[in-house]
Design an enzyme around this catalytic site. Structure first.
Site, mmCIF file in Angstrom:
data_model
loop_
_atom_site.group_PDB
_atom_site.id
_atom_site.type_symbol
_atom_site.label_atom_id
_atom_site.label_comp_id
_atom_site.label_asym_id
_atom_site.label_seq_id
_atom_site.Cartn_x
_atom_site.Cartn_y
_atom_site.Cartn_z
ATOM 1 N N CYS A 119 51.215 33.316 140.353
ATOM 2 C CA CYS A 119 51.243 32.153 139.476
ATOM 3 C C CYS A 119 49.990 31.990 138.636
ATOM 4 C CB CYS A 119 51.578 30.901 140.279
ATOM 5 S SG CYS A 119 53.318 30.892 140.801
ATOM 6 N N LYS A 121 46.893 30.635 137.846
ATOM 7 C CA LYS A 121 45.468 30.968 137.903
ATOM 8 C C LYS A 121 45.188 32.086 138.890
ATOM 9 C CE LYS A 121 45.569 27.600 135.232
ATOM 10 N NZ LYS A 121 46.975 27.349 135.520
ATOM 11 N N SER A 465 50.566 23.315 129.514
ATOM 12 C CA SER A 465 51.372 24.227 130.316
ATOM 13 C C SER A 465 52.024 25.256 129.409
ATOM 14 C CB SER A 465 52.446 23.431 131.062
ATOM 15 O OG SER A 465 53.451 24.279 131.557
#
Length: 548
Positions: A119, A121, A465
């Site tokens: 995912c 980071k 996002s």
């Protein structure tokens, strides 16, 4: 071997004794030691299956004659953290993950390591660690989630966020929001659109740091475990051959990754992560490179959030090898952990759907997915995902509504105070100001769900996002905390956004801007210990928000 440091010689008997307690026997001390950085947890849907992938990597390492050692690293679910103070910790976790990998690999002198990741980071953090240490490494990303189905159409997490906006606008009731909530995330894996997680998986494969086919292979694909075993076998080969990450990732690899990013219309977060990753490999990348490449490479897909297709559609169209095939005339030759060079993979890539993955002569947009804007409101640059902006918003002038936090902006949006023609300005949400540079999917989704995506813009020194769409401009630099011009925007100011001309302008006389900057008073938000340390060390978003 590096691991001889902890296993060879009489004086290492204490270390060997401890390792025997972990199950090692005499023959194991003559084999390569391979670390497995596993970001499995029970919080993130993109990670809940990574224990199985890590187990398969372990099998591959054993098959190839290595000794595997699995260790854990943290992972934040941005969707769960969104909209409250937890989102301040998401970008911070990138540096923590890089540090965790460095701590474990260096402390135990592993000969190589595998990053089991998925995912937002986590993948960048592991790649940063790979460049920093330059110890043989491979990434394996866990794969995308299946798209949900709602009203005979694909849906995903973006659908749920926008459903809340529809509810606030009186266009949906609670039952409809609940239906979206229950349908959007049907399986394990990273959210099914081309959001940050899947963008980074695609770019990891392009950079040559994961095996061919890894970036788009679905999380629930049975082939994923075999790919994991192959990854385990391959890392042992790399360790024995002494092939290191800096042999794989070069300036050409980074430029190729940005080219693919533009072709597929990836998340604006790549403008943070690619410079940070490149920095750890000793390579300088600025925002200008993104814009230069964006004007050369067309956008040839139409994936969520800007289009109708999901990651499964891209996978079935041929995945990253097919993307590389489409743009092969623009690529530079580079090595890969797979073995064949990138140009060889591009030449052998097969495209099976000309609508999901169009020829460069018939793109969805003539330019790449990201544009870099500048002007007196963003002297060091700002980032927009232009492939997810409607034609109506490509040139827009509106009236500013300025807020010193996301919370204040959310209250105004939900109260119906934001109307057509407004430019919502959210500041003090940058790397230092927040601190932590939180994503703001909630306000952008509310605006979209309320039917204002083509008449309201949003500008911030924070970030968005990968699921954000519309006239959303982030990474405004310098940030308000550093005294950037975004700090002195007032309600009623006129703001010009011209994406084709790459302009972001505060239409206020220069003398007035100077007077406001002279009278500027800093807003300092309270922060916990981890965030205070981050604020003290972090640099500008225009340089990737790396720690100094």
């Amino acid at each position: 071997m590096r691991s001889d440091t902890v296993k060879k010689g009489l004086e290492k008997a204490p270390a060997r004794s401890l390792l025997r307690a972990c199950g090692l026997q005499d023959p194991d001390f003559h084999k390569p030691f391979i670390g497995i950085a596993n970001s499995w947890n029970e919080v993130v849907p993109g990670h809940i299956h990574l224990d199985k992938i890590a187990a398969a990597v372990r099998e591959g390492i054993l098959e190839a004659g290595g000794v595997p050692f699995t260790f854990g690293v943290p992972g934040v679910c941005d969707g769960v953290a969104m909209g409250h103070k937890g989102m301040r910790y998401s970008l911070v976790s990138r540096e923590v993950i890089a540090d965790c990998c460095e701590l474990m690999v260096e402390a135990h002198a592993f000969d190589g390591w595998v990053g089991v990741t998925n995912c937002d980071k986590i993948t960048p953090g592991m790649l940063m660690a790979a460049g920093r240490m330059d110890v043989p490494a491979i990434m394996i990303t866990g794969g995308p989630m299946e798209a949900g189905r709602l009203d005979d159409a694909n849906c995903d997490l973006q659908t749920v966020f926008e459903a809340i906006g529809q509810y606030k606008a009186g266009k949906a009731d609670e039952a409809q929001v609940h239906m979206a909530e229950c349908a959007a995330c049907p399986s394990e894996g990273s959210c099914s659109g081309l959001f940050t997680a899947n963008t980074m998986a695609c770019l990891t494969e392009t950079m040559g740091m994961s095996l061919r086919g890894c970036g788009t292979m679905m999380a629930n694909d049975p082939r994923k475990l075999e790919l994991a075993r192959a990854t385990g076998r391959r890392i042992v080969e790399l360790a024995k051959a002494g092939i290191r990450p800096r042999d794989i990732v070069t300036p050409a690899s980074i430029r190729n990754a940005i080219r693919v990013d533009m072709a597929i219309g990836g998340s604006t977060n790549t403008a943070l992560h690619i410079p940070a990753i490149a920095s750890e490999f000793g390579i300088k990348v600025g925002l200008s490179l993104f814009d230069e490449i964006s004007q050369q490479v067309p956008h040839i897909t139409s994936l969520r959030p800007g289009g109708p297709f999901s990651m499964r559609d891209l996978e079935e169209a041929g995945g990253i090898p097919a993307v590389l095939n489409r743009i092969q005339g623009m690529l530079e030759d580079a090595a890969t952990v797979t073995g064949p060079r990138l140009t060889e993979i591009a030449a052998s890539g097969k495209v099976s759907n000309d609508e999901v993955l169009r020829p460069i002569e018939n793109p969805y947009h003539k330019e790449g997915g990201i544009a870099i804007l500048s002007g007196n409101l963003a002297p060091q640059g700002a980032v927009v995902k232009q492939s997810a902006v409607s034609e109506k918003m490509m040139r827009f002038t509106g009236e500013a509504r300025a807020f010193d936090s996301e919370d204040e902006a959310m209250q105004a949006i939900m109260a119906g105070e934001i109307r057509s023609g407004h430019v919502v300005v959210i500041r003090y949400e940058g790397p230092k100001g927040a601190p932590g540079m939180p994503e703001m999917l909630s306000p952008t989704s509310l605006i979209a769900g309320m039917g204002l995506a083509e008449s309201v813009a949003l500008i911030t020194d924070g970030r968005f996002s990968g699921a954000t769409r519309g006239g959303s401009i982030g990474h405004v630099s310098p940030e308000a905390f550093d005294g950037g011009p975004i700090a002195i925007v007032q309600d009623g100011d006129r703001i010009l956004i011209d994406i084709p001309a790459r302009k972001l302008e505060l239409q206020v006389p220069d003398e007035e801007v100077l007077a406001r900057l002279k009278a500027f008073r800093l807003v300092v938000k309270e922060a916990g210990v981890a965030l205070q340390k981050y604020r003290a060390l972090v640099g500008s978003a225009c340089d990737g928000a790396v720690l100094r």
